[in-house]
Motif scaffolding. Structure first.
Motif, PDB file in Angstrom:
ATOM      1  N   GLN A   1     -54.722  24.165 -24.447  1.00 32.62           N
ATOM      2  CA  GLN A   1     -53.765  25.199 -24.832  1.00 32.62           C
ATOM      3  C   GLN A   1     -52.795  24.766 -25.934  1.00 32.62           C
ATOM      4  O   GLN A   1     -52.219  25.611 -26.601  1.00 32.62           O
ATOM      5  CB  GLN A   1     -52.973  25.695 -23.609  1.00 32.62           C
ATOM      6  CG  GLN A   1     -52.110  24.642 -22.923  1.00 32.62           C
ATOM      7  CD  GLN A   1     -52.837  23.945 -21.797  1.00 32.62           C
ATOM      8  OE1 GLN A   1     -54.073  23.899 -21.814  1.00 32.62           O
ATOM      9  NE2 GLN A   1     -52.105  23.413 -20.834  1.00 32.62           N
ATOM     10  N   ILE A   2     -52.616  23.456 -26.125  1.00 30.53           N
ATOM     11  CA  ILE A   2     -51.709  23.023 -27.200  1.00 30.53           C
ATOM     12  C   ILE A   2     -52.465  22.340 -28.338  1.00 30.53           C
ATOM     13  O   ILE A   2     -51.873  21.692 -29.186  1.00 30.53           O
ATOM     14  CB  ILE A   2     -50.590  22.096 -26.675  1.00 30.53           C
ATOM     15  CG1 ILE A   2     -51.165  20.875 -25.948  1.00 30.53           C
ATOM     16  CG2 ILE A   2     -49.621  22.856 -25.781  1.00 30.53           C
ATOM     17  CD1 ILE A   2     -50.097  19.859 -25.553  1.00 30.53           C
ATOM     18  N   ARG A   3     -53.801  22.500 -28.342  1.00 32.62           N
ATOM     19  CA  ARG A   3     -54.562  22.066 -29.511  1.00 32.62           C
ATOM     20  C   ARG A   3     -54.526  23.163 -30.561  1.00 32.62           C
ATOM     21  O   ARG A   3     -54.386  24.349 -30.243  1.00 32.62           O
ATOM     22  CB  ARG A   3     -56.014  21.763 -29.139  1.00 32.62           C
ATOM     23  CG  ARG A   3     -56.170  20.607 -28.169  1.00 32.62           C
ATOM     24  CD  ARG A   3     -57.628  20.227 -28.042  1.00 32.62           C
ATOM     25  NE  ARG A   3     -57.846  19.317 -26.930  1.00 32.62           N
ATOM     26  CZ  ARG A   3     -58.998  18.730 -26.662  1.00 32.62           C
ATOM     27  NH1 ARG A   3     -60.061  18.974 -27.447  1.00 32.62           N
ATOM     28  NH2 ARG A   3     -59.126  17.930 -25.634  1.00 32.62           N
ATOM     29  N   ASN A   4     -54.681  22.762 -31.812  1.00 32.32           N
ATOM     30  CA  ASN A   4     -54.611  23.719 -32.916  1.00 32.32           C
ATOM     31  C   ASN A   4     -56.023  24.181 -33.280  1.00 32.32           C
ATOM     32  O   ASN A   4     -56.804  23.406 -33.840  1.00 32.32           O
ATOM     33  CB  ASN A   4     -53.927  23.062 -34.124  1.00 32.32           C
ATOM     34  CG  ASN A   4     -53.465  24.077 -35.142  1.00 32.32           C
ATOM     35  OD1 ASN A   4     -53.426  25.277 -34.856  1.00 32.32           O
ATOM     36  ND2 ASN A   4     -53.120  23.623 -36.333  1.00 32.32           N
TER      37      ASN A   4
ATOM     38  N   TYR B   1     -52.350  29.412 -25.077  1.00 28.89           N
ATOM     39  CA  TYR B   1     -51.096  28.957 -25.691  1.00 28.89           C
ATOM     40  C   TYR B   1     -50.032  30.045 -25.576  1.00 28.89           C
ATOM     41  O   TYR B   1     -50.300  31.228 -25.812  1.00 28.89           O
ATOM     42  CB  TYR B   1     -51.321  28.616 -27.155  1.00 28.89           C
ATOM     43  CG  TYR B   1     -50.034  28.274 -27.903  1.00 28.89           C
ATOM     44  CD1 TYR B   1     -49.327  27.129 -27.578  1.00 28.89           C
ATOM     45  CD2 TYR B   1     -49.537  29.123 -28.881  1.00 28.89           C
ATOM     46  CE1 TYR B   1     -48.149  26.810 -28.240  1.00 28.89           C
ATOM     47  CE2 TYR B   1     -48.358  28.823 -29.552  1.00 28.89           C
ATOM     48  CZ  TYR B   1     -47.667  27.657 -29.224  1.00 28.89           C
ATOM     49  OH  TYR B   1     -46.497  27.371 -29.880  1.00 28.89           O
ATOM     50  N   GLN B   2     -48.833  29.635 -25.203  1.00 31.76           N
ATOM     51  CA  GLN B   2     -47.707  30.570 -25.065  1.00 31.76           C
ATOM     52  C   GLN B   2     -46.652  30.217 -26.098  1.00 31.76           C
ATOM     53  O   GLN B   2     -46.143  29.093 -26.105  1.00 31.76           O
ATOM     54  CB  GLN B   2     -47.111  30.495 -23.653  1.00 31.76           C
ATOM     55  CG  GLN B   2     -48.101  30.816 -22.542  1.00 31.76           C
ATOM     56  CD  GLN B   2     -47.499  30.596 -21.169  1.00 31.76           C
ATOM     57  OE1 GLN B   2     -46.326  30.922 -20.937  1.00 31.76           O
ATOM     58  NE2 GLN B   2     -48.285  30.045 -20.247  1.00 31.76           N
TER      59      GLN B   2
ATOM     60  N   MET C   1     -45.933  27.033 -19.647  1.00 34.74           N
ATOM     61  CA  MET C   1     -47.116  26.329 -20.145  1.00 34.74           C
ATOM     62  C   MET C   1     -46.975  24.824 -19.947  1.00 34.74           C
ATOM     63  O   MET C   1     -45.921  24.251 -20.219  1.00 34.74           O
ATOM     64  CB  MET C   1     -47.313  26.648 -21.630  1.00 34.74           C
ATOM     65  CG  MET C   1     -48.526  25.975 -22.256  1.00 34.74           C
ATOM     66  SD  MET C   1     -48.743  26.473 -23.981  1.00 34.74           S
ATOM     67  CE  MET C   1     -47.249  25.775 -24.732  1.00 34.74           C
ATOM     68  N   GLU C   2     -48.041  24.189 -19.479  1.00 32.04           N
ATOM     69  CA  GLU C   2     -48.037  22.744 -19.266  1.00 32.04           C
ATOM     70  C   GLU C   2     -48.452  22.029 -20.551  1.00 32.04           C
ATOM     71  O   GLU C   2     -49.459  22.383 -21.166  1.00 32.04           O
ATOM     72  CB  GLU C   2     -49.000  22.364 -18.145  1.00 32.04           C
ATOM     73  CG  GLU C   2     -49.009  20.886 -17.807  1.00 32.04           C
ATOM     74  CD  GLU C   2     -47.664  20.360 -17.348  1.00 32.04           C
ATOM     75  OE1 GLU C   2     -47.165  19.414 -18.003  1.00 32.04           O
ATOM     76  OE2 GLU C   2     -47.106  20.914 -16.386  1.00 32.04           O
ATOM     77  N   CYS C   3     -47.680  21.006 -20.969  1.00 33.01           N
ATOM     78  CA  CYS C   3     -47.962  20.283 -22.216  1.00 33.01           C
ATOM     79  C   CYS C   3     -48.415  18.843 -21.980  1.00 33.01           C
ATOM     80  O   CYS C   3     -48.848  18.176 -22.926  1.00 33.01           O
ATOM     81  CB  CYS C   3     -46.727  20.294 -23.124  1.00 33.01           C
ATOM     82  SG  CYS C   3     -46.258  21.947 -23.676  1.00 33.01           S
ATOM     83  N   LEU C   4     -48.312  18.361 -20.751  1.00 32.56           N
ATOM     84  CA  LEU C   4     -48.770  17.013 -20.442  1.00 32.56           C
ATOM     85  C   LEU C   4     -50.234  17.044 -20.029  1.00 32.56           C
ATOM     86  O   LEU C   4     -50.739  18.072 -19.561  1.00 32.56           O
ATOM     87  CB  LEU C   4     -47.944  16.408 -19.305  1.00 32.56           C
ATOM     88  CG  LEU C   4     -46.589  15.793 -19.667  1.00 32.56           C
ATOM     89  CD1 LEU C   4     -45.819  15.475 -18.401  1.00 32.56           C
ATOM     90  CD2 LEU C   4     -46.760  14.551 -20.524  1.00 32.56           C
TER      91      LEU C   4
ATOM     92  N   GLY D   1     -46.246  16.997 -14.172  1.00 31.89           N
ATOM     93  CA  GLY D   1     -45.054  16.837 -13.352  1.00 31.89           C
ATOM     94  C   GLY D   1     -44.292  15.549 -13.601  1.00 31.89           C
ATOM     95  O   GLY D   1     -43.216  15.339 -13.032  1.00 31.89           O
ATOM     96  N   ARG D   2     -44.825  14.675 -14.457  1.00 27.36           N
ATOM     97  CA  ARG D   2     -44.148  13.398 -14.724  1.00 27.36           C
ATOM     98  C   ARG D   2     -42.844  13.634 -15.491  1.00 27.36           C
ATOM     99  O   ARG D   2     -42.776  14.478 -16.379  1.00 27.36           O
ATOM    100  CB  ARG D   2     -45.060  12.476 -15.538  1.00 27.36           C
ATOM    101  CG  ARG D   2     -44.568  11.027 -15.664  1.00 27.36           C
ATOM    102  CD  ARG D   2     -44.619  10.302 -14.347  1.00 27.36           C
ATOM    103  NE  ARG D   2     -45.935  10.298 -13.752  1.00 27.36           N
ATOM    104  CZ  ARG D   2     -46.817   9.329 -13.928  1.00 27.36           C
ATOM    105  NH1 ARG D   2     -46.516   8.292 -14.680  1.00 27.36           N
ATOM    106  NH2 ARG D   2     -47.999   9.390 -13.330  1.00 27.36           N
ATOM    107  N   ARG D   3     -41.804  12.898 -15.134  1.00 25.54           N
ATOM    108  CA  ARG D   3     -40.515  13.003 -15.819  1.00 25.54           C
ATOM    109  C   ARG D   3     -40.161  11.638 -16.406  1.00 25.54           C
ATOM    110  O   ARG D   3     -40.140  10.637 -15.707  1.00 25.54           O
ATOM    111  CB  ARG D   3     -39.402  13.445 -14.850  1.00 25.54           C
ATOM    112  CG  ARG D   3     -39.577  14.853 -14.318  1.00 25.54           C
ATOM    113  CD  ARG D   3     -39.338  15.894 -15.392  1.00 25.54           C
ATOM    114  NE  ARG D   3     -39.550  17.245 -14.894  1.00 25.54           N
ATOM    115  CZ  ARG D   3     -40.677  17.926 -15.027  1.00 25.54           C
ATOM    116  NH1 ARG D   3     -41.712  17.356 -15.640  1.00 25.54           N
ATOM    117  NH2 ARG D   3     -40.804  19.142 -14.545  1.00 25.54           N
TER     118      ARG D   3
END
Length: 453
Positions: free
Chosen positions: A369-372, A387-388, A400-403, A409-411
């Motif tokens: 979803q975050i690939r171009n 992608y949002q 939207m999850e980017c990891l 969920g990692r911080r």
């Protein structure tokens, strides 16, 4: 034929650094990253394949020396050109001479010392002759050529970065000066390792300073029969830096920068300014200190006071522009500000934690979803699907999850409540609540709803 220097001839016409100037590559001390066996600059000189280049480095590290070595070893006419005393008229005269030489098949090397002192028009005067191959330009500068040399000229020159000489190289140079017939080889001089270490420490990587200090110490040394003795007291008198000299092994150098760093971290401006003065008055490069201050601004203050980085960078720029001793006040301003600023190492911890995961999760793919998806094929296989676009939402937030999946969920960034970072903490907590609510409510939760709640 080498000059033989007698005791009575210690005040000959040439100072010690000029007498000991290396004539071949093998006589050059230091710069092994460029001149070691098989290294690129050594090969270029030995094969007489010299092209236009710029030597960039602090004073006394061998920029002019290398130009003279090239003059001795290359089959080309060598013209020494000073940026301080020469103008466009002189440049054009030299270029015309070089053009004539080229017609007869002779190469001309033009060495320009302190090329950063030339203005744009003067630098432009070289350009057509460098392009045509009429000359091989070798420039020397203590300033960053990216800022001080015209882009068009810089693009036609290979930049070689010369480093300050370390203590071992300076000791080798000083010992050579005591033994060489071109130095003090004709005299009986006693100088212990500690004394030579003091001189090397005072020189702070500068060969010219080291040799000049040795020469002054010899001239002021104590006489015991036919032997000149150089003592610690003599060196201290010649340098006026008694307790401020770094030790020859470099440990005190790191001890002092550590003391400065930890004093600022402990919010002690008085101690920080003291250690700053100890370093600068001992001859430390102010840009080295400024770089460490810039690092501190993000490592130990960070978003607790975002202005800290601005002030640290401004201090670095001031040091670059005006140098010592005027820049001491700018570094003092930065050091005091950082000492008094609220402290947070959250950014440092965030990167270290992310680095650990990055090194152990190298195979994790970037989420689709975050690939171009720039081509049709890429879009067909799912690039960009789901992608949002955050700006399409009222709150500028999506769920939207980017990891990567394995790190969901990692911080990494855990803000403190120090200074302005408390605002970042509140903001991120609001974002977290909004995203959590969006998973339980139909549609995306609004951040202002969370704030009101």
């Amino acid at each position: 034929m080498e000059e033989q220097l007698s005791f009575a001839g210690s005040l000959t016409t040439q100072p010690l650094p000029a007498r000991l100037r290396p004539r071949t590559i093998d006589e050059v001390v230091g710069q092994q990253q460029l001149l070691g066996k098989g290294r690129v600059l050594r090969r270029i000189i030995e094969q007489d394949m010299v092209s236009s280049m710029i030597f960039w480095g602090p004073p006394g590290v061998g920029k002019t020396t290398l130009a003279h070595v090239i003059a001795n070893q290359t089959r080309a006419k060598f013209i020494n050109f000073s940026a301080v005393t020469s103008g466009i008229k002189e440049i054009r005269g030299v270029m015309q001479e070089a053009e004539e030489n080229r017609r007869f098949g002779e190469k001309t090397i033009v060495f320009v010392d302190e090329i950063h002192r030339f203005n744009k028009a003067q630098q432009d005067a070289f350009l057509p002759f460098v392009e045509k191959g009429s000359i091989i330009l070798i420039g020397a500068t203590t300033e960053n050529p990216s800022f001080e040399v015209n882009g068009a000229l810089l693009s036609r020159c290979k930049v070689f970065v010369l480093k300050a000489l370390d203590g071992e190289a300076l000791l080798e140079l000083l010992q050579r000066a005591l033994e060489s017939p071109r130095g003090f080889g004709g005299q009986k001089i006693r100088a212990g390792e500690e004394v030579l270490g003091l001189i090397a420490g005072f020189a702070n990587g500068d060969a010219r300073t080291a040799l000049s200090t040795l020469e002054m110490a010899v001239l002021n040394g104590e006489t015991e029969g036919d032997t000149t003795v150089i003592t610690r007291e003599v060196v201290e008198q010649c340098t006026s830096r008694k307790s401020l000299l770094y030790d020859k092994g470099g440990e005190e150098h790191y001890n002092l920068i550590s003391a400065l760093h930890k004093s600022m971290r402990n919010s002690d401006p008085d101690a920080a300014v003291y250690w700053l003065a100890r370093m600068l008055e001992a001859g430390e490069d102010p840009l080295y200190v400024a770089r460490r201050v810039v690092r501190f601004a993000s490592e130990d203050v960070g978003l607790a006071d975002p202005r800290a980085l601005e002030i640290a960078v401004a201090a670095y720029q001031a040091c670059h522009y005006i140098g010592m001793p005027e820049c001491t006040v700018h570094l003092t301003q930065a050091v005091v500000y950082l000492s008094a600023a609220p402290k947070s190492n959250a950014l440092y911890l965030a990167y270290e934690a992310a680095k650990k995961d990055a090194l152990t999760q190298l195979a994790d793919p970037v989420p689709l979803q975050i690939r171009n998806g720039v081509t049709r094929l890429m879009r067909e296989v799912g690039y960009g699907a789901g992608y949002q676009y955050a700006h399409d939402t009222e709150d500028k937030l999506t769920d939207m999850e980017c990891l990567p999946e394995s790190l969901r969920g990692r911080r990494y960034y855990c803000p403190t409540t120090q200074g302005l970072e408390a605002r970042f903490k509140d903001r991120l907590e609001q974002i977290t609540r909004a995203r959590a609510r969006s998973q339980t409510l139909p549609g995306a939760a609004r951040l202002d709803d969370v704030q009101k709640g």
